[in-house]
Scaffold this motif. Structure first.
Motif, PDB file in Angstrom:
ATOM      1  N   MET A 166       0.845  -1.199   0.000  1.00 50.15           N
ATOM      2  CA  MET A 166       0.000   0.000   0.000  1.00 50.15           C
ATOM      3  C   MET A 166       0.878   1.246   0.000  1.00 50.15           C
ATOM      4  N   ALA A 167       1.925   1.210   0.828  1.00 48.88           N
ATOM      5  CA  ALA A 167       2.823   2.358   0.925  1.00 48.88           C
ATOM      6  C   ALA A 167       3.590   2.534  -0.382  1.00 48.88           C
ATOM      7  N   HIS A 176       2.476   4.918  -2.989  1.00 46.12           N
ATOM      8  CA  HIS A 176       2.570   6.352  -2.772  1.00 46.12           C
ATOM      9  C   HIS A 176       3.996   6.815  -2.482  1.00 46.12           C
ATOM     10  N   ALA A 177       4.913   5.891  -2.400  1.00 45.49           N
ATOM     11  CA  ALA A 177       6.277   6.268  -2.022  1.00 45.49           C
ATOM     12  C   ALA A 177       7.125   6.561  -3.253  1.00 45.49           C
ATOM     13  N   LEU A 206       4.323  10.282   3.330  1.00 45.18           N
ATOM     14  CA  LEU A 206       3.736   9.191   2.565  1.00 45.18           C
ATOM     15  C   LEU A 206       2.228   9.419   2.563  1.00 45.18           C
ATOM     16  N   PRO A 207       1.689   9.883   1.462  1.00 41.91           N
ATOM     17  CA  PRO A 207       0.271  10.233   1.449  1.00 41.91           C
ATOM     18  C   PRO A 207      -0.641   9.021   1.385  1.00 41.91           C
ATOM     19  N   LEU A 208      -0.555   8.237   2.425  1.00 41.90           N
ATOM     20  CA  LEU A 208      -1.355   7.016   2.548  1.00 41.90           C
ATOM     21  C   LEU A 208      -2.435   7.326   3.570  1.00 41.90           C
ATOM     22  N   MET A 217      -4.699   4.893   9.017  1.00 43.04           N
ATOM     23  CA  MET A 217      -5.482   3.702   9.354  1.00 43.04           C
ATOM     24  C   MET A 217      -5.930   3.746  10.808  1.00 43.04           C
TER      25      MET A 217
END
Lengths: 131, 131
Positions: free
Chosen positions: A102-103, A106-107, B91-93, B96
């Motif tokens: 998931m990261a 966006h990384a 990190l534009p995640l 959670m």
DNA sequence: ATTATATTAGTAATTGTTACTATTTAATAA
DNA sequence: TTATTAAATAGTAACAATTACTAATATAAT
């Protein structure tokens, strides 16, 4: 090349860490080990802890308070840090491999691991009104 | 009680941090701010950074390498740390929130927040063969 | 303006950690 | 077993990041 040589001190440091589940700091381990080796030096403790980390036999925890802590459990797992007393404990939550992916989306680079620290109030501090 | 008093230095520190997205260390900020206030002292930088953290206006990042870093973005978000050059980026995640509850089930206490640091190799280091 | 107190610059002290060095210890070869 | 080689050690000094101290200064309230 540099070959590893046995040392009683290193064995003792590792054994001592394995016997604990409270993730002691280098200094805490130093105090403990001096019971068995009264004139071990703090530098020896640090050097061997770092060496064991490099060898992948233990892991280092940096949870934001003062000193780094060490953990003989190298399997991926998370930690819970009490904001009041600073105690660090294992959190038996299944490791989330998927969040690396998931990261990754966006990384700006390649993600290959992560650490999670959960913060809150431990039961002891809660029961004693946060000390 | 202790009332807060305005200070040019504090304003400058905050403005300087807000203008950056690279999460500078206290020392890096010190160097930057000295361009405007040539005789500000490093202690002033540290004191105000800690004060701003206490006020919830900025946050401190402890990502394992040497010095702590600071981030003017206090909204919950994660960070990516390059293992080679140490660069820390946002990190534009999506945060959670649910994992606090997941952790809660296994923690011996009350969980109310968490931090995640992702580690890997940034694009620059990859392209330059890891420096 | 006067007063009270928070803030500062400059420096010293503290903490956590690493580096250095002469000596000791472990592994290997003779 | 002894001799040789190199890694590891204890003890200490050095270092980096951070905090504490103090007299002087800046800010806010009277």
């Amino acid at each position: 090349m540099k070959t590893l040589k046995y040392s009683r001190q290193r064995e003792s440091i590792k054994a001592c860490l394995m016997a604990r589940h409270d993730h002691p700091t280098a200094d805490a381990l130093y105090t403990l080990i001096r019971e068995e080796y009264p004139n071990i030096s703090l530098g020896t403790v640090y050097r061997n802890l770092n060496l064991l980390v490099e060898l992948g036999e233990i892991q280092k925890l940096t949870c934001g308070d003062g000193a780094d802590r060490f953990d003989a459990d190298t399997s991926p797992h998370y930690h819970f840090v009490c904001k009041h007393c600073g105690k660090v404990s294992d959190l038996p939550l299944d490791p989330m491999e998927n969040i690396n992916h998931m990261a990754q989306e966006h990384a700006d680079g390649t993600v290959d691991s992560h650490t999670i620290y959960f913060y809150g109030t431990c039961k002891d501090c809660f029961e004693n009104n946060y000390r």
